[in-house]
Design a protein around this motif. Structure first.
Motif, mmCIF file in Angstrom:
data_model
loop_
_atom_site.group_PDB
_atom_site.id
_atom_site.type_symbol
_atom_site.label_atom_id
_atom_site.label_comp_id
_atom_site.label_asym_id
_atom_site.label_seq_id
_atom_site.Cartn_x
_atom_site.Cartn_y
_atom_site.Cartn_z
ATOM 1 N N VAL A 100 0.847 -1.205 0.000
ATOM 2 C CA VAL A 100 0.000 0.000 0.000
ATOM 3 C C VAL A 100 0.880 1.252 0.000
ATOM 4 O O VAL A 100 0.626 2.199 -0.763
ATOM 5 N N TYR A 101 1.919 1.248 0.822
ATOM 6 C CA TYR A 101 2.837 2.387 0.902
ATOM 7 C C TYR A 101 3.532 2.622 -0.443
ATOM 8 O O TYR A 101 3.609 3.761 -0.940
ATOM 9 N N LYS A 102 4.040 1.549 -1.066
ATOM 10 C CA LYS A 102 4.755 1.681 -2.335
ATOM 11 C C LYS A 102 3.823 2.091 -3.472
ATOM 12 O O LYS A 102 4.206 2.877 -4.355
ATOM 13 N N LEU A 103 2.606 1.579 -3.448
ATOM 14 C CA LEU A 103 1.648 1.935 -4.492
ATOM 15 C C LEU A 103 1.289 3.421 -4.419
ATOM 16 O O LEU A 103 1.265 4.121 -5.441
ATOM 17 N N LEU A 104 1.037 3.910 -3.205
ATOM 18 C CA LEU A 104 0.733 5.330 -3.026
ATOM 19 C C LEU A 104 1.920 6.200 -3.430
ATOM 20 O O LEU A 104 1.756 7.234 -4.100
ATOM 21 N N ALA A 105 3.124 5.764 -3.036
ATOM 22 C CA ALA A 105 4.333 6.520 -3.380
ATOM 23 C C ALA A 105 4.536 6.542 -4.892
ATOM 24 O O ALA A 105 4.916 7.574 -5.461
ATOM 25 N N ILE A 133 2.202 6.228 -7.280
ATOM 26 C CA ILE A 133 1.164 7.042 -7.932
ATOM 27 C C ILE A 133 1.428 8.527 -7.709
ATOM 28 O O ILE A 133 1.381 9.329 -8.650
ATOM 29 N N LEU A 134 1.737 8.900 -6.455
ATOM 30 C CA LEU A 134 1.979 10.309 -6.136
ATOM 31 C C LEU A 134 3.249 10.842 -6.800
ATOM 32 O O LEU A 134 3.349 12.039 -7.092
ATOM 33 N N VAL A 144 5.372 1.716 -9.041
ATOM 34 C CA VAL A 144 4.071 1.041 -9.154
ATOM 35 C C VAL A 144 4.277 -0.439 -9.475
ATOM 36 O O VAL A 144 3.614 -1.313 -8.898
ATOM 37 N N GLN A 192 9.316 10.883 -3.169
ATOM 38 C CA GLN A 192 8.634 9.863 -2.347
ATOM 39 C C GLN A 192 8.952 8.448 -2.847
ATOM 40 O O GLN A 192 9.081 7.514 -2.058
#
Length: 299
Positions: A32-37, A39-40, A47, A126
């Motif tokens: 979850v942390y890596k996916l958000l990082a 995308i942002l 991703v 990020q």
């Protein structure tokens, strides 16, 4: 099954379950942390790395199922036990790894070929931080799971350990790609996805080959067979070893031995000799599930 073996079996299951559930929790949070990082930060490499980590959650679930099935007692339909379910779990993991790797590589190649500014963008900081965090956590999980896999002699758990290592390597690739993109080489971010693809597929093929070998009764290492032979020859009454074969059954070993003894020995004494050889092999080699001993008379 003796009491000692039963206690050890229960202990092994508990260790494997603890490691697998810990993997699920850590991988869920990390993905979850890596996916958000990713995308942002507009980082395709991060991703892709997140998708790889998400697959670790699925792999750990498969490991749990495989280990639980492999430790089931023998029954009327499976008189030799269920150890091969671990190899089945490892094969499933390898197939999942392979297709995830191919899909990640395809996505990276597609972006490189398009090579347009609206497709290739500079990723944010990020993503770099997420890559570093992932490298550290996944390398720790690799060694933790690897040690546990060796302790309980689990193929599926060892496959899961290498899944952690491949994720750590993919994060290194992500870090290099993201850093390269940030200094102006935009193609390096999707190129990192291609490198990740290669690392994942090589790991998948290696796991698959090892698991298949254990599914088709591959012989165990020649050095182990020679050690067993020398152990048998130390038993009083054994003149020589006429034949010794050992095959893998999942993560366990089946041994067939033909020894030679004096031709004028009584049936009772040769039976006792065969029993001693059987016991010494199963006692000294904990991976041996069963040893069949046949005695040939010296003429």
């Amino acid at each position: 099954m003796g009491e000692g073996e039963y206690i050890k079996r229960i202990s092994n299951i508990q260790i494997a379950m603890k490691v697998s559930w810990l993997s699920i929790i850590i991988n869920t949070l990390l993905s979850v942390y890596k996916l958000l990082a990713g995308i942002l930060s507009n980082s395709s490499a991060m991703v892709s790395d997140a998708v790889h980590t998400i697959s670790d959650v699925l792999s750990s679930i498969i490991v749990i199922i495989g280990i639980k099935m492999s430790y089931k007692e023998a029954d009327s339909k499976h008189p030799y036990g269920h150890e091969r379910f671990e190899s089945v779990a490892a094969i499933i993991l390898s197939v999942i790894l392979f297709f995830i790797g191919v899909s990640i590589g395809f996505s990276g190649i597609k972006k490189i070929i398009l090579n347009k500014n609206e497709v290739l963008t500079v990723p944010g900081t990020q993503a770099l931080v997420a890559a570093l965090v992932s490298i550290i956590i996944k390398e720790i999980m690799y060694w933790y799971t690897r040690i546990a896999a060796k302790k309980v002699n689990s193929d599926a758990l060892m496959a899961d350990a290498w899944h952690h290592r491949s994720d750590a390597l993919s994060s290194i690739g992500s870090f290099i790609g993201i850093m390269g993109a940030k200094i102006g080489f935009l193609f390096m971010d999707p190129l990192a996805s291609v490198v990740i693809c290669l690392l994942i597929t090589v790991s998948a093929i290696s796991i698959f080959i090892d698991a298949i070998g254990k599914m088709i009764d591959k012989s165990c290492d020649r050095s182990i067979i020679e050690e067993m032979k020398n152990t048998i020859l130390q038993e009083e009454g054994v003149i020589c070893v006429d034949l010794i074969r050992a095959r893998m059954f999942g993560n366990r070993i089946y041994v067939d031995v033909e020894i030679r003894a004096k031709g004028d020995d009584t049936l009772l004494s040769t039976h006792e000799l065969a029993h001693r050889v059987h016991d010494v092999i199963e006692k000294n080699y904990e991976n041996v599930k069963h040893c069949m001993v046949h005695v040939n008379p010296e003429i």
